[in-house]
Design an enzyme around this catalytic site. Structure first.
Site, short mmCIF file in Angstrom:
data_model
loop_
_atom_site.label_atom_id
_atom_site.label_comp_id
_atom_site.label_asym_id
_atom_site.label_seq_id
_atom_site.Cartn_x
_atom_site.Cartn_y
_atom_site.Cartn_z
N CYS A 21 1.10 1.25 1.08
CA CYS A 21 0.32 0.02 0.95
C CYS A 21 -0.66 0.02 2.10
O CYS A 21 -0.27 -0.11 3.26
CB CYS A 21 1.24 -1.20 1.01
SG CYS A 21 0.33 -2.75 1.14
N GLU A 51 -3.03 -4.35 -9.39
CA GLU A 51 -2.03 -3.58 -8.66
C GLU A 51 -0.73 -3.52 -9.45
O GLU A 51 -0.24 -4.56 -9.91
CB GLU A 51 -1.80 -4.24 -7.29
CG GLU A 51 -1.23 -3.32 -6.27
CD GLU A 51 -1.38 -3.86 -4.85
OE1 GLU A 51 -0.68 -3.33 -3.98
OE2 GLU A 51 -2.17 -4.78 -4.61
N GLY A 61 -6.20 1.30 -2.95
CA GLY A 61 -7.15 1.26 -4.06
C GLY A 61 -8.58 1.49 -3.60
O GLY A 61 -9.36 2.17 -4.27
N CYS A 78 -6.88 -4.28 -2.07
CA CYS A 78 -5.89 -3.20 -2.15
C CYS A 78 -6.43 -2.05 -1.32
O CYS A 78 -7.45 -1.44 -1.67
CB CYS A 78 -5.68 -2.77 -3.60
SG CYS A 78 -4.57 -1.36 -3.79
N HIS A 111 -3.36 5.95 -8.60
CA HIS A 111 -4.51 5.10 -8.93
C HIS A 111 -5.34 5.72 -10.03
O HIS A 111 -5.53 6.94 -10.07
CB HIS A 111 -5.42 4.91 -7.71
CG HIS A 111 -4.81 4.08 -6.62
ND1 HIS A 111 -4.99 2.71 -6.53
CD2 HIS A 111 -4.00 4.42 -5.60
CE1 HIS A 111 -4.32 2.26 -5.48
NE2 HIS A 111 -3.71 3.27 -4.90
#
Length: 273
Positions: free
Chosen positions: A73, A209, A221, A218, A160
């Site tokens: 994260c 997400e 991301g 994110c 992703h």
């Protein structure tokens, strides 16, 4: 036994952070969901635990709001990096995560840079259920006029897929996000990015997400979107990413590492029941 926590956020992507070096912390999926619940719990996108680690400042674990433990994260790593640097007085923090070793450095007042390591680009590493070109995925994941161009796939320690769209404001984020997240091509499910290229060094991004839904920011991301764009020569190797919660600066260095720079904030403290 009650346990103190810190509520933190990186660009509105918010976390309940628990220091677990003094007592073990193994929450069930149900307990994670209860903590993350915005009506009856503390409310957060992710729960984060800071554990002891040999040869590092901490071992850091992450759970999405749906209760699933995940590998990485980006915004959460930045927040924890800031906490560790505040407590040690140093300008660097080394964290062990399921996605590998991550290093945070001080980049200014409440600004933190995190070396997110090298992106994983092979279809097995993302992972996909079958072999495909991850730079331009030749699979229709969702039928919508804005999403017909092939998306790119990148793992930043978590999977992703990035769609390039003419206008993020018009992209079907809330409809396509959950459908693509659970597409059979992605055995571990997938984070779904919708990226509008505004300039060679500027990308507008929204992210659905996995396990958390539409998020204000994110970090992984943002890293994945830059890598996917640079692989297609839509941008250079560094850009400012405009997210709903604010801006991140992402650089894909010549040595292959992706560096993410952005803010970390503390909202409040409390105790978990």
């Amino acid at each position: 036994m009650s346990r103190p926590f810190l509520k933190m956020n990186g660009l509105g992507n918010d976390f309940v952070v628990v220091e677990t070096r003094s007592a073990p912390f193994e929450p069930t999926a149900e307990e994670v969901r209860a903590i993350a619940n915005r009506e009856t719990g503390v409310g957060c996108d992710q729960l984060i635990a800071i554990d002891r680690a040999e040869g590092a400042d901490a071992r850091v674990r992450f759970w999405n709001a749906d209760g699933e433990e995940v590998g990485a994260c980006g915004n959460g790593t930045r927040c924890v990096g800031w906490l560790l640097m505040q407590s040690s007085g140093k300008d660097e923090a080394v964290m062990e995560t399921a996605a590998g070793r991550l290093v945070a450095t001080r980049a200014g007042e409440r600004l933190v840079s995190v070396d997110m390591g090298e992106p994983r680009l092979d279809w097995r590493e993302i992972p996909l259920a079958e072999a495909h070109d991850t730079a331009a995925l030749p699979v229709a994941l969702y039928h919508h006029a804005d999403l017909m161009a092939p998306p790119g796939c990148v793992s930043m320690g978590n999977p992703h897929v990035v769609f390039f769209v003419p206008e993020v404001a018009q992209a079907p984020v809330a409809e396509a996000g959950p459908a693509v997240e659970r597409h059979p091509l992605f055995p571990q499910h997938v984070n779904v990015g919708f990226a509008e290229i505004k300039a060679r060094d500027r990308i507008r991004l929204r992210v659905w997400e996995r396990g958390a839904g539409l998020t204000r920011a994110c970090g992984t991301g943002a890293c994945a979107a830059l890598v996917a764009a640079a692989r297609r020569d839509l941008t250079g190797r560094h850009a400012t990413l405009e997210l709903d919660g604010g801006e991140l600066f992402i650089e894909w260095r010549d040595d292959g590492h992706v560096i993410m720079t952005g803010p970390a904030a503390v909202d409040f403290t409390g105790e978990l029941p």
